[in-house]
Every structure is written in structure tokens, then in C-alpha cells.
Design a protein around this motif. Structure first.
Motif, PDB file in Angstrom:
ATOM      1  N   ASP A   3       0.836  -1.199   0.000  1.00 21.77           N
ATOM      2  CA  ASP A   3       0.000   0.000   0.000  1.00 21.77           C
ATOM      3  C   ASP A   3       0.875   1.254   0.000  1.00 21.77           C
ATOM      4  OD1 ASP A   3      -2.810   1.168   0.332  1.00 21.77           O
ATOM      5  OD2 ASP A   3      -1.757   2.060   2.037  1.00 21.77           O
ATOM      6  N   GLU A   4       1.871   1.286   0.863  1.00 21.63           N
ATOM      7  CA  GLU A   4       2.785   2.428   0.909  1.00 21.63           C
ATOM      8  C   GLU A   4       3.548   2.569  -0.402  1.00 21.63           C
ATOM      9  OE1 GLU A   4       3.894   2.413   5.662  1.00 21.63           O
ATOM     10  OE2 GLU A   4       4.977   1.083   4.318  1.00 21.63           O
ATOM     11  N   LEU A   5       4.016   1.462  -0.940  1.00 21.40           N
ATOM     12  CA  LEU A   5       4.785   1.494  -2.171  1.00 21.40           C
ATOM     13  C   LEU A   5       3.941   1.988  -3.343  1.00 21.40           C
ATOM     14  CD1 LEU A   5       7.280   0.951  -3.842  1.00 21.40           C
ATOM     15  CD2 LEU A   5       6.635  -1.462  -3.906  1.00 21.40           C
ATOM     16  N   LEU A  15       2.351   6.285  -7.181  1.00 16.91           N
ATOM     17  CA  LEU A  15       1.299   7.193  -7.641  1.00 16.91           C
ATOM     18  C   LEU A  15       1.674   8.654  -7.420  1.00 16.91           C
ATOM     19  CD1 LEU A  15      -1.863   5.244  -6.448  1.00 16.91           C
ATOM     20  CD2 LEU A  15      -1.064   5.529  -8.798  1.00 16.91           C
ATOM     21  N   ASP A  16       2.285   8.949  -6.274  1.00 23.39           N
ATOM     22  CA  ASP A  16       2.728  10.326  -5.999  1.00 23.39           C
ATOM     23  C   ASP A  16       3.775  10.775  -7.019  1.00 23.39           C
ATOM     24  OD1 ASP A  16       1.034  10.521  -3.851  1.00 23.39           O
ATOM     25  OD2 ASP A  16       2.589  10.222  -2.332  1.00 23.39           O
ATOM     26  N   ARG A  17       4.711   9.892  -7.349  1.00 22.75           N
ATOM     27  CA  ARG A  17       5.725  10.235  -8.351  1.00 22.75           C
ATOM     28  C   ARG A  17       5.077  10.488  -9.704  1.00 22.75           C
ATOM     29  NH1 ARG A  17      10.457   5.885  -6.920  1.00 22.75           N
ATOM     30  NH2 ARG A  17      11.108   6.896  -4.995  1.00 22.75           N
ATOM     31  N   GLN A  18       4.088   9.689 -10.039  1.00 12.99           N
ATOM     32  CA  GLN A  18       3.376   9.860 -11.306  1.00 12.99           C
ATOM     33  C   GLN A  18       2.665  11.212 -11.343  1.00 12.99           C
ATOM     34  OE1 GLN A  18       3.332   7.890 -13.988  1.00 12.99           O
ATOM     35  NE2 GLN A  18       1.872   9.140 -15.084  1.00 12.99           N
ATOM     36  N   GLU A  19       2.043  11.561 -10.223  1.00 15.39           N
ATOM     37  CA  GLU A  19       1.256  12.792 -10.158  1.00 15.39           C
ATOM     38  C   GLU A  19       2.110  14.041  -9.992  1.00 15.39           C
ATOM     39  OE1 GLU A  19      -2.526  14.619  -7.656  1.00 15.39           O
ATOM     40  OE2 GLU A  19      -1.977  12.518  -7.407  1.00 15.39           O
ATOM     41  N   ASN A  40      10.602  15.080  -8.010  1.00 13.14           N
ATOM     42  CA  ASN A  40      11.215  16.153  -7.234  1.00 13.14           C
ATOM     43  C   ASN A  40      10.366  16.637  -6.068  1.00 13.14           C
ATOM     44  OD1 ASN A  40      13.371  16.169  -9.003  1.00 13.14           O
ATOM     45  ND2 ASN A  40      12.300  17.536 -10.404  1.00 13.14           N
ATOM     46  N   GLN A  41       9.550  15.810  -5.516  1.00 19.47           N
ATOM     47  CA  GLN A  41       8.719  16.285  -4.396  1.00 19.47           C
ATOM     48  C   GLN A  41       9.447  16.196  -3.094  1.00 19.47           C
ATOM     49  OE1 GLN A  41       5.182  14.079  -3.914  1.00 19.47           O
ATOM     50  NE2 GLN A  41       6.164  12.171  -3.617  1.00 19.47           N
TER      51      GLN A  41
END
Length: 43
Positions: A27-29, A34-38, A42-43
Motif C-alpha cells: 500500500d505504501e509502495l 502514484l505520488d511520483r506519477q502525479e 522532485n517532491q
């Protein structure tokens, strides 16, 4: 939080496992991916 099951091929599960870090849940992975995709890397 409710949880659900997502059917994955063994190959996909192994790919996820190779990308994750120790003690990281799928789930974390998936959320990291998904965060990297969105938001990009560079977040």
C-alpha cells in the motif's frame, strides 16, 4: 481504513517487491509510485 485485494501476477508482485524498501507495505509502495506519477520525482 478499509482494505481491498488487488489481483497481481507473480511477475508484478516481484517487480513491486524489488522496488520497495524493507518493511514497506505494498500500500505504501503503490502510493509512492502514484505520488511520483502525479507530482514527479522532485517532491
Amino acid at each position: 481504513m478499509q482494505k481491498s485485494t488487488i489481483a497481481l501476477s507473480i511477475e508484478t508482485k516481484n517487480r513491486l517487491k524489488s522496488v520497495g524498501v524493507k518493511d514497506q507495505s505494498y500500500d505504501e509502495l503503490v502510493n509512492v509510485i502514484l505520488d511520483r506519477q502525479e507530482y514527479g520525482d522532485n517532491q
